[in-house]
Design a protein around this motif. Structure first.
Motif, mmCIF file in Angstrom:
data_model
loop_
_atom_site.group_PDB
_atom_site.id
_atom_site.type_symbol
_atom_site.label_atom_id
_atom_site.label_comp_id
_atom_site.label_asym_id
_atom_site.label_seq_id
_atom_site.Cartn_x
_atom_site.Cartn_y
_atom_site.Cartn_z
ATOM 1 N N SER A 1 -35.842 -24.470 -21.744
ATOM 2 C CA SER A 1 -35.189 -23.410 -20.972
ATOM 3 C C SER A 1 -34.145 -24.023 -20.046
ATOM 4 N N VAL A 2 -33.090 -23.244 -19.773
ATOM 5 C CA VAL A 2 -32.031 -23.713 -18.877
ATOM 6 C C VAL A 2 -31.756 -22.643 -17.839
ATOM 7 N N PHE A 3 -31.883 -23.009 -16.576
ATOM 8 C CA PHE A 3 -31.539 -22.121 -15.472
ATOM 9 C C PHE A 3 -30.040 -22.195 -15.239
ATOM 10 N N THR A 4 -29.381 -21.022 -15.202
ATOM 11 C CA THR A 4 -27.910 -21.016 -15.152
ATOM 12 C C THR A 4 -27.422 -20.025 -14.100
ATOM 13 N N GLN A 5 -27.009 -20.557 -12.966
ATOM 14 C CA GLN A 5 -26.480 -19.691 -11.920
ATOM 15 C C GLN A 5 -25.255 -20.317 -11.242
ATOM 16 N N ASP A 6 -24.479 -21.035 -12.022
ATOM 17 C CA ASP A 6 -23.240 -21.627 -11.528
ATOM 18 C C ASP A 6 -22.101 -20.666 -11.847
ATOM 19 N N ARG A 7 -21.501 -20.091 -10.828
ATOM 20 C CA ARG A 7 -20.450 -19.087 -11.029
ATOM 21 C C ARG A 7 -19.094 -19.708 -11.359
ATOM 22 N N SER A 8 -19.003 -21.028 -11.318
ATOM 23 C CA SER A 8 -17.725 -21.686 -11.566
ATOM 24 C C SER A 8 -17.411 -21.693 -13.056
ATOM 25 N N VAL A 9 -16.320 -22.352 -13.407
ATOM 26 C CA VAL A 9 -15.899 -22.463 -14.803
ATOM 27 C C VAL A 9 -16.506 -23.688 -15.480
ATOM 28 N N ARG A 10 -17.322 -24.456 -14.750
ATOM 29 C CA ARG A 10 -17.713 -25.778 -15.237
ATOM 30 C C ARG A 10 -19.041 -25.799 -15.982
ATOM 31 N N ARG A 11 -19.955 -24.903 -15.687
ATOM 32 C CA ARG A 11 -21.293 -25.030 -16.243
ATOM 33 C C ARG A 11 -21.694 -23.763 -16.991
ATOM 34 N N ASP B 1 -12.800 -16.530 -5.383
ATOM 35 C CA ASP B 1 -12.815 -17.849 -6.018
ATOM 36 C C ASP B 1 -11.483 -18.146 -6.699
ATOM 37 N N TYR B 2 -11.297 -19.429 -7.046
ATOM 38 C CA TYR B 2 -10.057 -19.825 -7.716
ATOM 39 C C TYR B 2 -10.291 -21.145 -8.429
ATOM 40 N N GLY B 3 -9.910 -21.223 -9.696
ATOM 41 C CA GLY B 3 -10.012 -22.481 -10.421
ATOM 42 C C GLY B 3 -9.928 -22.265 -11.912
ATOM 43 N N GLY B 4 -9.862 -23.369 -12.639
ATOM 44 C CA GLY B 4 -9.789 -23.289 -14.088
ATOM 45 C C GLY B 4 -10.271 -24.571 -14.719
ATOM 46 N N LEU B 5 -10.634 -24.489 -15.980
ATOM 47 C CA LEU B 5 -11.024 -25.661 -16.754
ATOM 48 C C LEU B 5 -10.457 -25.506 -18.152
ATOM 49 N N GLU B 6 -9.660 -26.504 -18.541
ATOM 50 C CA GLU B 6 -8.925 -26.447 -19.787
ATOM 51 C C GLU B 6 -9.779 -26.852 -20.984
ATOM 52 N N HIS B 7 -9.444 -26.262 -22.135
ATOM 53 C CA HIS B 7 -10.029 -26.630 -23.417
ATOM 54 C C HIS B 7 -8.909 -26.664 -24.454
ATOM 55 N N ALA B 8 -9.219 -27.138 -25.659
ATOM 56 C CA ALA B 8 -8.170 -27.359 -26.650
ATOM 57 C C ALA B 8 -7.498 -26.069 -27.099
ATOM 58 N N ASP B 9 -8.246 -24.966 -27.210
ATOM 59 C CA ASP B 9 -7.630 -23.702 -27.613
ATOM 60 C C ASP B 9 -8.137 -22.530 -26.773
ATOM 61 N N SER B 10 -8.546 -22.831 -25.546
ATOM 62 C CA SER B 10 -8.974 -21.786 -24.622
ATOM 63 C C SER B 10 -9.032 -22.391 -23.222
ATOM 64 N N THR B 11 -9.238 -21.527 -22.253
ATOM 65 C CA THR B 11 -9.450 -22.015 -20.896
ATOM 66 C C THR B 11 -10.314 -21.013 -20.154
ATOM 67 N N ALA B 12 -11.153 -21.519 -19.268
ATOM 68 C CA ALA B 12 -11.969 -20.663 -18.408
ATOM 69 C C ALA B 12 -11.314 -20.612 -17.037
ATOM 70 N N LEU B 13 -11.094 -19.393 -16.533
ATOM 71 C CA LEU B 13 -10.440 -19.187 -15.242
ATOM 72 C C LEU B 13 -11.351 -18.361 -14.351
ATOM 73 N N ILE B 14 -11.272 -18.622 -13.043
ATOM 74 C CA ILE B 14 -11.932 -17.758 -12.078
ATOM 75 C C ILE B 14 -10.955 -17.520 -10.934
ATOM 76 N N ALA B 15 -10.836 -16.267 -10.518
ATOM 77 C CA ALA B 15 -9.869 -15.905 -9.489
ATOM 78 C C ALA B 15 -10.364 -14.676 -8.749
ATOM 79 N N SER B 16 -9.686 -14.362 -7.665
ATOM 80 C CA SER B 16 -10.013 -13.157 -6.913
ATOM 81 C C SER B 16 -9.496 -11.929 -7.653
ATOM 82 N N ARG B 17 -10.281 -10.880 -7.654
ATOM 83 C CA ARG B 17 -9.811 -9.639 -8.291
ATOM 84 C C ARG B 17 -8.596 -9.082 -7.559
ATOM 85 N N PHE B 18 -8.373 -9.504 -6.316
ATOM 86 C CA PHE B 18 -7.202 -9.046 -5.570
ATOM 87 C C PHE B 18 -5.931 -9.796 -5.975
ATOM 88 N N ASP B 19 -6.078 -10.825 -6.838
ATOM 89 C CA ASP B 19 -4.910 -11.523 -7.369
ATOM 90 C C ASP B 19 -4.275 -10.770 -8.533
#
Length: 587
Positions: free
Chosen positions: A90-100, A243-261
């Motif tokens: 089992s894996v506990f997953t509560q990281d709201r970032s783009v990394r985990r 929040d704000y940030g991103g993590l790149e991948h070869a054909d996609s990227t995960a982004l997190i930002a404020s809904r007010f952006d």
């Protein structure tokens, strides 16, 4: 036989995924299983294995002993003639970032590097991953990923395949009641997968603007063919409060930002929040070429069990930070003045931080593992941002090349030269060596920069920004920072309480003994707050000494602060001669 993974949404309320793994044709002897300690694009040890529990093994259907070797690895002994080894946990997953990874009753997201153990010695085997549909109350969920589908339903749940483990962990997965915004850039299908917007926004504006940004990046690297190195591309945009940030991948990227952006119908070029969001899209998309395919030699192959040191993060993150807003300008999405405001902010952050006198740009890259990503009370005085100074050195190199070649060449040509070299080298590409940048620039554009790099990158010298900007038709100016910074040498947090976020090296506050974490409550016996602090300091500017009261660890403390002007300032940039631009800001 491929290695098979099965990911089940086991318990969204408890944020738990169940992972099962099957390996056929296992060799006799010790089998070692490892979860990465970090993931490409985020250079800090994150110890993902700390979230695993209840690890169990079956060998040909029989319960088998499995134990840990170290914090991130497990092992078991495989007897001769074994047909299949199965692992479940089992894996506990509560990281709201783009990394985990993250799971709750609204959405699920994961990088496989947080869920899927790697079988050492078998990492080049093909992989299948089956993602099981959520339970009944999640019937509205769909799944998005750029993994190759093998057998999936109309909601996207089912079995996908990857060429090998490293390919598997380069494809994040988004689940939930997301919304897709589809567009085509340079003939290639793209999607923006939007989760958590909450508020209405101008979808057509976002679609058109991100299309232009992507086409600008594609044309940058492929001015002739205008073809990207992938068949499709996804942006996974998760919206939150701030929040704000991103993590790149070869054909996609995960982004997190404020809904007010997100853009509104009347959002214009001067909407700084939306411009920042577009810059994030452009930054991570640029990485599909510049770090996902062209990368430091130290990263080939990735060693995800421990730190991988390189002096070159300033090249890959810094150059990308230079081009993200510049390509928005070239795409017609922002004005010259908006671009100059962003460049001025970067200069202000860097030039007003004492760290630039203590840590070189190369050291900042090398020490990212222990410094850049970790919160430190003395960060402003000790940690140089390889994003910020890297972008400024990229600007300086661009301006220098343009000036020396009378606008016949630019830094654009250097990156395109590197890209062409990567493509011609094919799968045997070995990456960029640690001291190759100067040679690469000379080979691409004929301008010698090694002595400049020795000073700007391997020493703490700064480029002559004022001179370089003037050659580009831009006026460099200064204006005072807020009085709390220029009089006292303090930076405060963004919340309503006046918490001290940073203390300038050798500034009045530091000399008096104030510290990061103190809460500023009174000056000269009068209570201060967000609304009156600057007014009060303006009235008190004639005084030589100030009585300052703070709470530290709930204890009221008084300090005698010798107020004095600080050698920090806010940078202002203005276009004063468009004809001198040499193409830097367009024509």
């Amino acid at each position: 036989m491929p290695i098979q993974y099965k990911i089940t949404v086991k318990d969204p309320q408890a944020h738990v995924f169940l992972v099962e793994m099957a390996i056929a044709n296992v060799h006799e002897g010790e089998l070692v299983l490892m979860l990465p300690a970090w993931l490409p694009g985020s250079y800090m040890i994150r110890d993902m294995a700390s979230d695993l529990s209840d690890v169990r093994a079956l060998v040909d259907g029989k319960a088998w002993a499995i134990g840990k070797i170290d914090k991130t690895s497990w092992h078991l002994t495989v007897p001769a003639g074994t047909r299949e080894v199965r692992i479940a946990y089992s894996v506990f997953t509560q990281d709201r970032s783009v990394r985990r990874a993250y799971l709750d009753t609204r959405r699920g997201f994961f990088n496989a590097s947080s869920l899927c153990l790697a079988a050492l010695g078998y990492r080049n085997r093909p992989v299948t991953i089956r993602i099981k549909a959520p339970s009944e109350y999640c019937k509205k969920w769909s799944l998005a990923t750029t993994l190759e589908p093998e057998n999936v339903d109309k909601k996207g749940f089912g079995t996908y395949r990857a060429a090998h483990y490293e390919d598997l962990i380069d494809h994040p997965v988004e689940m939930g009641a997301w919304e897709a915004i589809d567009f085509v850039a340079a003939g290639v299908p793209h999607r923006i997968i939007v989760s958590g917007a909450g508020l209405d926004f101008d979808r057509e504006r976002l679609r058109l603007d991100v299309t232009k940004a992507c086409e600008s990046v594609i044309a940058f690297f492929e001015p002739q063919s205008k073809k990207p190195p992938f068949k499709r591309y996804d942006f996974y945009l998760n919206l939150s409060a701030a929040d704000y940030g991103g993590l790149e991948h070869a054909d996609s990227t995960a982004l997190i930002a404020s809904r007010f952006d997100l853009p509104q119908a009347d959002t214009g070029d001067d909407d700084e929040d939306y411009v920042r969001l577009l810059g994030l899209f452009c930054h991570e998309y640029f990485h599909a070429w510049w770090v996902k395919r062209i990368k430091p030699a130290a990263f080939i192959p990735y060693n995800l069990a421990t730190e991988t040191y390189t002096n070159l993060l300033w090249v890959f993150e810094g150059f990308t930070s230079y081009y993200d807003h510049l390509l928005l300008l070239r795409a017609g999405l922002i004005s010259r003045q908006t671009y100059l405001k962003e460049l001025a902010r970067t200069m202000t952050r860097h030039l007003s931080a004492a760290a630039r006198r203590h840590q070189t740009l190369a050291e900042s890259s090398f020490d990212a593992w222990i410094k850049y990503y970790k919160l430190r009370t003395n960060r402003n005085n000790a940690v140089v941002s390889y994003y910020d100074k890297g972008a400024l050195v990229a600007f300086a190199l661009d301006a220098l090349i343009r000036h020396e070649t009378q606008a016949a060449r630019s830094l654009d040509d250097v990156l395109r030269f590197a890209w062409e070299g990567f493509k011609s080298a094919g799968d045997d590409y070995a990456g960029m060596e640690e001291h190759e940048v100067g040679h690469l620039i000379y080979e691409a554009v004929g301008v010698a920069v090694d002595k400049k790099l020795d000073r700007w990158v391997y020493g703490c010298d700064e480029p002559d920004y004022e001179k370089l900007l003037r050659q580009q038709g831009v006026e460099f100016g200064q204006k005072p920072l807020p009085l709390v910074r220029s009089m006292l040498g303090l930076t405060l947090g963004a919340d309503s309480a006046l918490g001290i976020r940073s203390v300038d090296e050798d500034g009045p506050a530091q000399k008096a003994g104030l510290s990061v974490g103190d809460e500023l409550v009174a000056i000269e016996g009068l209570k201060v707050n967000k609304s009156n602090l600057e007014k009060m300091l303006k009235r008190l500017a004639v005084k030589k000494r100030l009585r300052v009261h703070v709470f530290r660890d709930d204890c009221l403390m008084e300090f005698d602060v010798q107020a004095e002007p600080a050698a920090v300032f806010e940078v202002e940039l203005k276009l004063n001669n468009a004809e001198l631009g040499y193409g830097f800001l367009g024509k």
